[in-house]
Design a protein around this motif. Structure first.
Motif, PDB file in Angstrom:
ATOM      1  N   ASP A  89       0.858  -1.187   0.000  1.00  0.00           N
ATOM      2  CA  ASP A  89       0.000   0.000   0.000  1.00  0.00           C
ATOM      3  C   ASP A  89       0.892   1.235   0.000  1.00  0.00           C
ATOM      4  O   ASP A  89       1.659   1.461   0.951  1.00  0.00           O
ATOM      5  CB  ASP A  89      -0.898  -0.010   1.237  1.00  0.00           C
ATOM      6  CG  ASP A  89      -1.969   1.079   1.213  1.00  0.00           C
ATOM      7  OD1 ASP A  89      -1.730   2.134   0.590  1.00  0.00           O
ATOM      8  OD2 ASP A  89      -3.041   0.871   1.818  1.00  0.00           O
TER       9      ASP A  89
ATOM     10  N   LEU B 136      -2.008   8.896   7.190  1.00  0.00           N
ATOM     11  CA  LEU B 136      -1.854   7.912   6.108  1.00  0.00           C
ATOM     12  C   LEU B 136      -1.827   6.485   6.648  1.00  0.00           C
ATOM     13  O   LEU B 136      -2.425   5.572   6.071  1.00  0.00           O
ATOM     14  CB  LEU B 136      -0.567   8.204   5.326  1.00  0.00           C
ATOM     15  CG  LEU B 136      -0.612   9.386   4.359  1.00  0.00           C
ATOM     16  CD1 LEU B 136       0.798   9.802   3.942  1.00  0.00           C
ATOM     17  CD2 LEU B 136      -1.444   9.040   3.118  1.00  0.00           C
TER      18      LEU B 136
ATOM     19  N   GLU C  19      -5.345   5.496   7.593  1.00  0.00           N
ATOM     20  CA  GLU C  19      -6.126   5.194   6.388  1.00  0.00           C
ATOM     21  C   GLU C  19      -5.778   3.805   5.854  1.00  0.00           C
ATOM     22  O   GLU C  19      -6.630   3.104   5.297  1.00  0.00           O
ATOM     23  CB  GLU C  19      -5.853   6.240   5.304  1.00  0.00           C
ATOM     24  CG  GLU C  19      -6.431   7.613   5.574  1.00  0.00           C
ATOM     25  CD  GLU C  19      -5.983   8.637   4.537  1.00  0.00           C
ATOM     26  OE1 GLU C  19      -5.517   8.212   3.453  1.00  0.00           O
ATOM     27  OE2 GLU C  19      -6.068   9.841   4.815  1.00  0.00           O
ATOM     28  N   ALA C  20      -4.513   3.406   6.009  1.00  0.00           N
ATOM     29  CA  ALA C  20      -4.054   2.110   5.510  1.00  0.00           C
ATOM     30  C   ALA C  20      -4.368   0.970   6.486  1.00  0.00           C
ATOM     31  O   ALA C  20      -4.048  -0.191   6.206  1.00  0.00           O
ATOM     32  CB  ALA C  20      -2.556   2.164   5.235  1.00  0.00           C
TER      33      ALA C  20
ATOM     34  N   GLU D 153       4.421   6.186   1.807  1.00  0.00           N
ATOM     35  CA  GLU D 153       4.383   7.649   1.922  1.00  0.00           C
ATOM     36  C   GLU D 153       4.447   8.078   3.384  1.00  0.00           C
ATOM     37  O   GLU D 153       5.095   9.074   3.727  1.00  0.00           O
ATOM     38  CB  GLU D 153       3.111   8.192   1.272  1.00  0.00           C
ATOM     39  CG  GLU D 153       3.118   8.119  -0.248  1.00  0.00           C
ATOM     40  CD  GLU D 153       1.795   8.559  -0.861  1.00  0.00           C
ATOM     41  OE1 GLU D 153       0.785   8.622  -0.122  1.00  0.00           O
ATOM     42  OE2 GLU D 153       1.773   8.848  -2.075  1.00  0.00           O
ATOM     43  N   ALA D 154       3.789   7.336   4.254  1.00  0.00           N
ATOM     44  CA  ALA D 154       3.810   7.660   5.682  1.00  0.00           C
ATOM     45  C   ALA D 154       5.221   7.556   6.243  1.00  0.00           C
ATOM     46  O   ALA D 154       5.667   8.418   7.016  1.00  0.00           O
ATOM     47  CB  ALA D 154       2.865   6.726   6.437  1.00  0.00           C
TER      48      ALA D 154
ATOM     49  N   ARG E  60       0.329   4.157   0.616  1.00  0.00           N
ATOM     50  CA  ARG E  60       0.108   5.079   1.747  1.00  0.00           C
ATOM     51  C   ARG E  60       1.057   4.757   2.903  1.00  0.00           C
ATOM     52  O   ARG E  60       1.498   5.669   3.608  1.00  0.00           O
ATOM     53  CB  ARG E  60      -1.350   4.996   2.208  1.00  0.00           C
ATOM     54  CG  ARG E  60      -2.348   5.559   1.198  1.00  0.00           C
ATOM     55  CD  ARG E  60      -3.773   5.322   1.638  1.00  0.00           C
ATOM     56  NE  ARG E  60      -4.085   3.879   1.694  1.00  0.00           N
ATOM     57  CZ  ARG E  60      -5.305   3.396   1.944  1.00  0.00           C
ATOM     58  NH1 ARG E  60      -6.307   4.233   2.178  1.00  0.00           N
ATOM     59  NH2 ARG E  60      -5.506   2.097   1.974  1.00  0.00           N
TER      60      ARG E  60
ATOM     61  N   GLU F 268       0.560  14.101   9.026  1.00  0.00           N
ATOM     62  CA  GLU F 268       0.161  13.488   7.763  1.00  0.00           C
ATOM     63  C   GLU F 268       0.593  12.019   7.711  1.00  0.00           C
ATOM     64  O   GLU F 268      -0.130  11.176   7.169  1.00  0.00           O
ATOM     65  CB  GLU F 268       0.773  14.263   6.583  1.00  0.00           C
ATOM     66  CG  GLU F 268       0.111  15.613   6.338  1.00  0.00           C
ATOM     67  CD  GLU F 268       0.706  16.335   5.138  1.00  0.00           C
ATOM     68  OE1 GLU F 268       1.476  15.707   4.379  1.00  0.00           O
ATOM     69  OE2 GLU F 268       0.395  17.535   4.961  1.00  0.00           O
TER      70      GLU F 268
END
Length: 502
Positions: free
Chosen positions: A279, A334, A337-338, A284-285, A281, A330
């Motif tokens: 994922d 993330l 959300e994941a 990115e996290a 995200r 942020e």
């Protein structure tokens, strides 16, 4: 810049790694050269090598048809001259009476055999995909035909993967890793695994004649110990030094300090097929959770640079890319959300040298702030390369890439192209559009068009995030002022036949 975080990182490093030891005076007569580096070579079989430490030795034991000068222009080596017969055909004329370490004379058959063995290799074969055929009309002539006009052929022929072996030896040598036979200025006479390699000069070398009788390459992983070896006179060259170590050498009157920004970069890599990391995200996290600018500034004491690509700025095809900004909130969002809310456990594999361990400790500390529990596994280079090629097991890893041809094709094909999936491509990344752009760059001879292909390819990588760019690799070395002829090299190589000891 987060000044509070920067201060914490400095305290963390002092706590974990301490300071350099004290030197003791020990001036003595220098008979042979002692060169220290942090990591032991994996192998001296040139067609099985993917690490810069092995290449440092290979470049002294073997020769290639061409060499690269300090501006990355191609100059003669085993080939005294070359010319294009057409856009897809190059003729090379070999130097006469070049001898291998076993006494055999170099011929065009050795060159043909060597390049064909390299092309067959699972480790380096991708460099040679452009070669369609090799002809040997006489013992001193080699004609290489490519399947398309090639923008990378000459660059490849100067790479360590193009080292020329003796056909007779290589066909029968059952211990190529430890008993290489090349034409280089030095020959390997001893390898004590985990400790040192000993090279002896090749008195029949066709190029610049070596003066130093023997070179002992000592493997000393600890930065402080390499510094002490230099200060006490046990070694004359200490390579792979940290910024802190250079600082400790600043007042040493008999030691010269060299720093050069290399072509390579360090990166934090992801196995993007792993269930926890597929994922984007999550990736990115992780990128947002780490204040990479502060980390690089602390570890390099303000003398390093953050990278934005797997290519260094000096590499043909480089462009500055946008990297994720540092933002703790942020990053937490993330992860949530994941499906992760303070319950994500990951493993980071890294090397056993100080800088790698320091980066790993700082990543661990910063990721803890967003609920990621990072376990660090420290391995020697051979084990690390093996571990990160295991698709089922590998998660995160901290590695570097030297970009040893100075061309973007090297960094992209080796690390990110589908053709190397699971071999050099440790991210297990595959993107057809990226592959298409890299392939187009291989066969394009218009350098401006090649630049455009590579810029587009980097945009794709930045979006897909198979790794986080960390820093540009700095090659730092301390050298006794009794050593003459030393030149800092952006590839991290040193030709011992260019040195003298006064």
């Amino acid at each position: 810049m987060n000044k509070g975080l920067k201060s914490l990182l400095v305290i963390l490093l002092v706590f974990i790694f301490g300071s350099c030891g004290e030197k003791t005076e020990n001036k003595k007569e220098i008979k042979n050269l002692v060169y220290t580096m942090a990591v032991e070579p994996v192998t001296l079989d040139p067609y099985s090598v993917t690490d810069v430490y092995s290449r440092r030795v290979i470049k002294n034991v073997f020769d290639t048809l061409l060499e690269s000068d300090e501006n990355n222009e191609k100059i003669p080596s085993l080939a005294k001259s070359w010319k294009y017969l057409d856009q897809k055909t190059v003729e090379f004329k070999l130097n006469k009476d070049v001898k291998f370490h076993n006494g055999e004379t170099l011929t065009s058959d050795d060159v043909k055999y060597s390049l064909e063995k390299a092309k067959e290799s699972l480790k380096v074969g991708y460099y040679f995909d452009m070669i369609e055929s090799i002809e040997t009309p006489d013992l001193e002539t080699v004609i290489i035909k490519t399947n398309e006009p090639s923008g990378t052929l000459l660059t490849t022929l100067a790479h360590a993967a193009s080292s020329i072996v003796n056909k007779k030896d290589y066909e029968t040598n059952k211990d190529k890793k430890f008993k290489p036979v090349g034409t280089g200025p030095y020959k390997l006479i001893d390898w004590e695994v985990g400790s040192r390699l000993v090279l002896e000069k090749n008195s029949e070398y066709f190029g610049i004649k070596p003066v130093i009788e023997k070179v002992e390459i000592k493997i000393i992983p600890e930065d402080n110990n390499r510094v002490i070896a230099l200060q006490t006179g046990e070694a004359q060259i200490a390579f792979d030094l940290s910024a802190a170590s250079l600082k400790n050498l600043e007042n040493e009157e008999e030691i010269d300090i060299y720093t050069v920004e290399s072509l390579g970069t360090n990166y934090l890599g992801f196995n993007i097929t792993h269930p926890k990391l597929k994922d984007i995200r999550v990736r990115e996290a992780i990128a947002k959770a780490i204040d990479m600018n502060s980390t690089v500034e602390v570890l390099f004491e303000g003398k390093g640079r953050r990278s934005t690509s797997i290519l260094g700025p000096k590499v043909f095809g480089y462009k500055e890319n946008i990297v994720p900004n540092h933002n703790i909130q942020e990053a937490k969002n993330l992860l949530k959300e994941a499906g992760y809310d303070g319950n994500l456990e990951l493993t980071l594999a890294t090397g056993n040298v100080n800088l790698s361990k320091q980066f790993a400790e700082i990543f661990q500390y910063q990721l803890k702030q967003v609920g990621i529990d990072l376990k660090i596994v420290t391995l020697d280079m051979g084990a690390l390369l093996k571990e990160t090629s295991n698709q089922e097991k590998s998660e995160l890893f901290f590695l570097g890439w030297s970009n040893s041809t100075g061309d973007a094709d090297n960094g992209f094909t080796a690390n990110l192209h589908t053709v190397n999936y699971g071999v050099g491509n440790r991210f297990f990344y595959s993107n057809k559009e990226f592959d298409k752009l890299v392939d187009a760059g291989k066969v394009e001879i218009d350098q401006n068009k090649r630049l455009e292909y590579y810029k587009e390819a980097q945009d794709i990588i930045s979006k897909d995030l198979p790794f986080i760019p960390v820093s540009i690799i700095m090659y730092n070395s301390g050298v006794s002022n009794r050593v003459e002829g030393y030149k800092a090299d952006a590839l991290g190589y040193l030709k011992f036949n260019t040195l003298k000891i006064n």
